[in-house]
Write a protein that holds these residues in place. Structure first.
Motif, PDB file in Angstrom:
ATOM      1  N   GLN A 104       0.827  -1.199   0.000  1.00 35.63           N
ATOM      2  CA  GLN A 104       0.000   0.000   0.000  1.00 35.63           C
ATOM      3  C   GLN A 104       0.866   1.256   0.000  1.00 35.63           C
ATOM      4  N   ALA A 105       1.959   1.241   0.784  1.00 38.16           N
ATOM      5  CA  ALA A 105       2.851   2.401   0.841  1.00 38.16           C
ATOM      6  C   ALA A 105       3.529   2.636  -0.498  1.00 38.16           C
ATOM      7  N   VAL A 106       3.966   1.565  -1.158  1.00 40.33           N
ATOM      8  CA  VAL A 106       4.626   1.720  -2.455  1.00 40.33           C
ATOM      9  C   VAL A 106       3.636   2.223  -3.504  1.00 40.33           C
ATOM     10  N   HIS A 107       2.403   1.754  -3.470  1.00 37.62           N
ATOM     11  CA  HIS A 107       1.376   2.269  -4.391  1.00 37.62           C
ATOM     12  C   HIS A 107       1.153   3.764  -4.168  1.00 37.62           C
ATOM     13  N   GLU A 149      10.785  -6.196  -3.262  1.00 37.07           N
ATOM     14  CA  GLU A 149       9.828  -6.889  -4.138  1.00 37.07           C
ATOM     15  C   GLU A 149       8.673  -5.971  -4.510  1.00 37.07           C
ATOM     16  N   ALA A 150       8.158  -5.226  -3.529  1.00 36.69           N
ATOM     17  CA  ALA A 150       7.032  -4.328  -3.789  1.00 36.69           C
ATOM     18  C   ALA A 150       7.420  -3.215  -4.754  1.00 36.69           C
ATOM     19  N   LEU A 151       8.623  -2.655  -4.589  1.00 35.12           N
ATOM     20  CA  LEU A 151       9.074  -1.580  -5.475  1.00 35.12           C
ATOM     21  C   LEU A 151       9.102  -2.036  -6.929  1.00 35.12           C
ATOM     22  N   HIS A 152       9.669  -3.199  -7.161  1.00 42.62           N
ATOM     23  CA  HIS A 152       9.777  -3.688  -8.538  1.00 42.62           C
ATOM     24  C   HIS A 152       8.414  -4.111  -9.091  1.00 42.62           C
TER      25      HIS A 152
END
Length: 267
Positions: A104-107, A149-152
């Motif tokens: 959620q933070a990366v989004h 993983e979330a960033l990519h």
């Protein structure tokens, strides 16, 4: 471990058969008694809360042994005295929650940024201290992996670009300078002008500034990064007219410290 053995005999007389039958009956009674007394917590004569408290004490003993470096004792307690089923369920639930919060933070970042500059979270640094299997370190390493993983994953789906930079000393360098400050908890103290930075805020600024640094690349060893930072600070100091008061004029980062809230490294 339960083992069942079956023995076959031929041409037994009535006396031997009667003795074997009596032995089987007595062993059956012993087995029933053992199951009745020790097959459940109810048979032990104590409540579940008492057993929970005993397990908590054993867990505390295991953690203390691990902190002392006696990992063998800690592992013996976990293998023979503590079950892991409930712990694994709680750990799985915690990991799912962390993954959800991280994505959620990366989004939220991808909503506002076409280019995201982030630390290279896959790189580890060696430590001079002898460290055991510390739970906090394991969780921190796992969280870094989830963040990477979330960033990519999110950037690929959302069309944002991710640029990774060297993470060495980003939370210890005073923003807008190459001075290594003094880190105390979440505060970073500048040794040049006395300004106090919020450590995460300072790290976010340093991450942005490190993007495109011609000397500090993503794969520069952390020892070389520290050397480069010192050389830059020394060159800055040598250009100052008054050497006696160089520490007072080495930077004016306090004049720029006008946004105390933590930010994320992004463009």
């Amino acid at each position: 471990m339960k083992v069942t053995r079956i023995a076959y005999s031929r041409n037994l007389n009535h006396g031997k058969y009667a003795r074997l039958e009596e032995q089987a009956i007595r062993l059956g009674r012993v087995r029933s008694l053992v199951w009745r007394l020790y097959g459940s917590t109810a048979g032990a004569g104590v409540g579940d809360r008492t057993i929970r408290d005993r397990r908590a004490k054993l867990r505390s003993v295991a953690e203390q042994a691990e902190q002392r470096g006696d990992r063998a004792k800690a592992q013996r307690i976990r293998d023979h005295d503590l079950g892991t089923l409930k712990q694994e369920r709680r750990s799985t639930a915690w990991e799912c929650r962390i993954r959800d919060i991280t994505f959620q933070a990366v989004h939220a970042v991808a909503d506002k940024a076409g280019v995201i500059v982030a630390e290279d979270l896959t790189k580890t640094f060696s430590s001079r201290k002898k460290l055991g299997k510390n739970t906090n370190r394991r969780l921190a390493a796992w969280t870094k992996g989830v963040t990477a993983e979330a960033l990519h994953a999110v950037s690929d789906r959302r069309g944002s670009a991710v640029r990774l930079v060297n993470a060495a000393y980003t939370s210890q360098v005073i923003p807008f300078t190459d001075i290594l400050g003094v880190r105390k908890g979440d505060r970073l103290h500048c040794t040049g002008c006395g300004a106090v930075w919020q450590a995460d805020h300072a790290a976010a600024i340093d991450i942005l500034r490190r993007d495109g640094d011609p000397d500090i690349t993503r794969y520069t060893p952390h020892t070389r990064v520290r050397q480069l930072l010192r050389e830059r600070a020394d060159r800055h100091r040598s250009r100052l007219p008054d050497q006696d008061s160089s520490t007072q004029h080495l930077c004016q980062c306090g004049e720029r410290n006008i946004h105390p809230r933590p930010t994320m490294g992004k463009e």
